[in-house]
Design an enzyme around this catalytic site. Sequence first.
Site, PDB file in Angstrom:
ATOM      1  N   GLU A 103       0.781  -1.127   0.022  1.00 26.39           N
ATOM      2  CA  GLU A 103       0.063   0.070   0.113  1.00 26.39           C
ATOM      3  C   GLU A 103       0.913   1.229  -0.089  1.00 26.39           C
ATOM      4  O   GLU A 103       0.554   2.126  -0.530  1.00 26.39           O
ATOM      5  CB  GLU A 103      -0.851   0.061   1.228  1.00 26.39           C
ATOM      6  CG  GLU A 103      -2.111  -1.099   1.186  1.00 26.39           C
ATOM      7  CD  GLU A 103      -1.720  -2.359   1.633  1.00 26.39           C
ATOM      8  OE1 GLU A 103      -2.655  -3.273   2.119  1.00 26.39           O
ATOM      9  OE2 GLU A 103      -0.627  -2.625   2.006  1.00 26.39           O
TER      10      GLU A 103
ATOM     11  N   LYS B 115      23.992   0.628   0.076  1.00 25.84           N
ATOM     12  CA  LYS B 115      23.198  -0.542   0.951  1.00 25.84           C
ATOM     13  C   LYS B 115      23.545  -0.563   2.382  1.00 25.84           C
ATOM     14  O   LYS B 115      24.564   0.054   2.880  1.00 25.84           O
ATOM     15  CB  LYS B 115      24.089  -1.964   0.506  1.00 25.84           C
ATOM     16  CG  LYS B 115      23.759  -2.124  -1.036  1.00 25.84           C
ATOM     17  CD  LYS B 115      22.364  -2.645  -1.325  1.00 25.84           C
ATOM     18  CE  LYS B 115      22.278  -3.063  -3.029  1.00 25.84           C
ATOM     19  NZ  LYS B 115      22.840  -3.850  -3.394  1.00 25.84           N
TER      20      LYS B 115
ATOM     21  N   SER C  25      17.575  -3.606 -18.946  1.00 26.48           N
ATOM     22  CA  SER C  25      16.051  -3.414 -19.100  1.00 26.48           C
ATOM     23  C   SER C  25      15.635  -2.243 -19.381  1.00 26.48           C
ATOM     24  O   SER C  25      16.187  -1.055 -19.066  1.00 26.48           O
ATOM     25  CB  SER C  25      15.646  -3.733 -17.493  1.00 26.48           C
ATOM     26  OG  SER C  25      16.089  -2.955 -16.371  1.00 26.48           O
TER      27      SER C  25
ATOM     28  N   HIS D 140      17.648   6.331 -11.147  1.00 25.36           N
ATOM     29  CA  HIS D 140      16.339   6.326 -10.135  1.00 25.36           C
ATOM     30  C   HIS D 140      15.807   7.456  -9.650  1.00 25.36           C
ATOM     31  O   HIS D 140      15.100   7.702  -9.057  1.00 25.36           O
ATOM     32  CB  HIS D 140      17.048   5.612  -8.745  1.00 25.36           C
ATOM     33  CG  HIS D 140      17.403   4.141  -8.854  1.00 25.36           C
ATOM     34  ND1 HIS D 140      18.715   3.709  -9.124  1.00 25.36           N
ATOM     35  CD2 HIS D 140      16.685   2.899  -8.949  1.00 25.36           C
ATOM     36  CE1 HIS D 140      18.714   2.460  -9.197  1.00 25.36           C
ATOM     37  NE2 HIS D 140      17.279   1.767  -9.130  1.00 25.36           N
TER      38      HIS D 140
ATOM     39  N   CYS E  48      22.275   2.049 -14.058  1.00 13.95           N
ATOM     40  CA  CYS E  48      21.428   0.942 -13.839  1.00 13.95           C
ATOM     41  C   CYS E  48      20.474   0.719 -14.929  1.00 13.95           C
ATOM     42  O   CYS E  48      20.315   1.319 -15.916  1.00 13.95           O
ATOM     43  CB  CYS E  48      20.795   1.040 -12.416  1.00 13.95           C
ATOM     44  SG  CYS E  48      20.356  -0.476 -11.689  1.00 13.95           S
TER      45      CYS E  48
END
Length: 767
Positions: free
Chosen positions: A17, A119, A446, A707, A739
């Site tokens: 959600e 990370k 991608s 991003h 990326c």
Amino acid sequence: MVRTHSLGFPRIGPRRELKFALEAYWRGEGSAADLEATARLLREQNWQRQIDLDWLPVGDFSFYDQVLDTSFLLGNVPERAKRSESDESAADFEQYFRLARGRAHHDDAHCTHAGEMTKWFDTNYHYIVPELNQHTEFSLNSQRLIAQIEHAVESGVNCKPVIIGPLTYLWLSKARDESDRLALLSTLIPVYQQLLRELAERDIEWVQVDEPLLVTELDSQWQDAFRAAYEILASRNVPRPKILLTTYFDRLAEQLELACALPIDGLHIDAINAREDVERAVDLLNPEQILSVGIINGRNIWKTDLNAALDWLEPIHRKRPENLWLAPSCSLLHVPVDLRSETKLWNEESDVANWLAFAQQKLDELQLLKTALTNGRVSVAQTLKDNADALSQRSRSKRVVNPEVRTALATVTDDMAKRHSPYEERVQIQRKHLGLPLLPTTTIGSFPQTAEIRQARLDLKKGELGQAEYEQCMRDEIRAAVRHQENLGLDVLVHGEAERNDMVEYFGEQLEGFIFSRFGWVQSYGSRCVKPPILFGDVSRPNAMTVHWAEYARSLSERPMKGMLTGPVTILNWSFVRDDQPRELSCRQLALAVRDEVLDLEHAGLPIIQIDEAALREGLPLRKSQWQEYLRWAVDCFRLCANGVDDQTQIHTHMCYSEFNDIMPAIAAMDADVITIETSRSNMELLDAFETFDYPNEIGPGVYDIHSPNIPTESQIVELIQKAAKRIPTERLWINPDCGLKTRTWDDVLPALKTLVGAAKALRQDL
């Protein structure tokens, strides 16, 4: 008396959600009030799920990242993210998202450079790196945390606020002027003191202060800083709550005596990774201090061996009957919400499902351990028997061990992990074979997962679209992606991965030894969620996984086409991995499966094969003394999967959003012909490593941050490549995004890639 508590709970919601509310806000389809309402509801639901605990975490909820929250809590916001607003609360909200992703919402003209992302320790969770300099000043901005606490109190919650400790915050930060981060401790501690006073004024009894930094190998300067900081914070000269110092992910080891000697009221230790520390802490802590034992694994999804846990806990309980708390080892942020929602898994894989425990089930295990310690095992005898039966069934299952896989591993030789020729010879063959220009351009693999792609995949699962119709939809998407790349003028093409749901899940679905949840989502960063495969048994590849799509894409263009694979270390690190054998053994099984796919792609005529190892670094142990052993087998597994090809086949790999400077020798040892790597958010900081390390092969430093929705300018890309060319010979540089582009829209991607190609052409002209 035994008490139970949680260090944190998944905040995305059982059906993601929070993700959908965030993305609606960013698109301009939802207001800030809508987003706040969703957050409020999720917090209430999370507290209800944890209601049986003695202490519930508050402040573990975040709209994007808890480290970013801490930067705002401490008033550490870079000037570039600030903007005057008539509404101060709205300004705070929008500044937050500008720093997180470079833009607050879809029509925000105030675009900025997003904060660097990396990370969180050795997990796949990403945080926004705090930025410091020698002039950084801190000021308390506690409104959001206090609002959550007030909401919890109104809801009847016995709350335990959660904050990141001052030393861990400084350690996670980067000083942009290379100044000493610890020099800022004296100005930071008063802000923490002020926060503790505010919590005390609201009658908060306990505060959880997370200092996972303590499980790393600290020098004497940082150890002294801990002593100095907590002498001040724990002082009783000013009102404050009791402090539960919280560590996780590894052992305290040589820091255990330091932690136990701090003037704190309680200490949490990760018993999954540090049982010896717990046993020593029983005697090192004062009798009145709380010992919190992280007895339930907060990072994996296997059931706890409850009988074995009680065998170990009962002697500790006898020594500390009044001051023992039980908890998961770390925040449950890293596991899915509730196994009970997985009806399909229970229907189709009931044997394996019976071996699992998600966040809700882990809290149930916690309560059972408390009951057994308080009232005796007889009070929960049937549940303990059921637990033992499930574990026994798992250990005896014929689905877990595959003799053929074990035999194949036994035949692996050292030569299988070596290329036929060294890079210096291969590169000449590859350049002649591929005919690429100087500074070749490519993407990471991608392309946007459009609404049409997602709908086709959903319709296939529902049975509303046949397999043949689905495959035609995917071929149409692949053809469109190839045409876009040709029109843009990219030098090396990809098929775009339209058919793939996730770079790990897609492969796990086609490998033996994996099963999958339907709602097993965990947060990676912001609205980005992943659904890790569950690796329960020996791994093998029954059939080719990508060759069909790669061959089709290759047939559409005369330009070189990359085959796209996920590497064994990344599949391992981004899955819920079996805990009944060493991780190295599982990784070697994965390497053999990927090796078969690499050889099939080469046989199908793909001149370039990219094997992504995005998660190589996050698997590093937190203690540097253990790095070499991990890197030995991780690098060996990559070489095993990649190095069976001929010299003219070019092997690429990709890594992103981690600190790589200190493992460059290991990356070089992988011997990939080309590595593409994230560098844009850190402004090519990675390249500092090349001042002391001569990387031998080709490299594509990412030139723009995918991003963020912001479109790079040609001058920005040119500047970054010129910066890279000062450290790396131009003939060994590639130009690419940092990326994959699956999370972006074509409206974002096409102008950004047009700019990228334009920058490459301009640079070639200059050269």
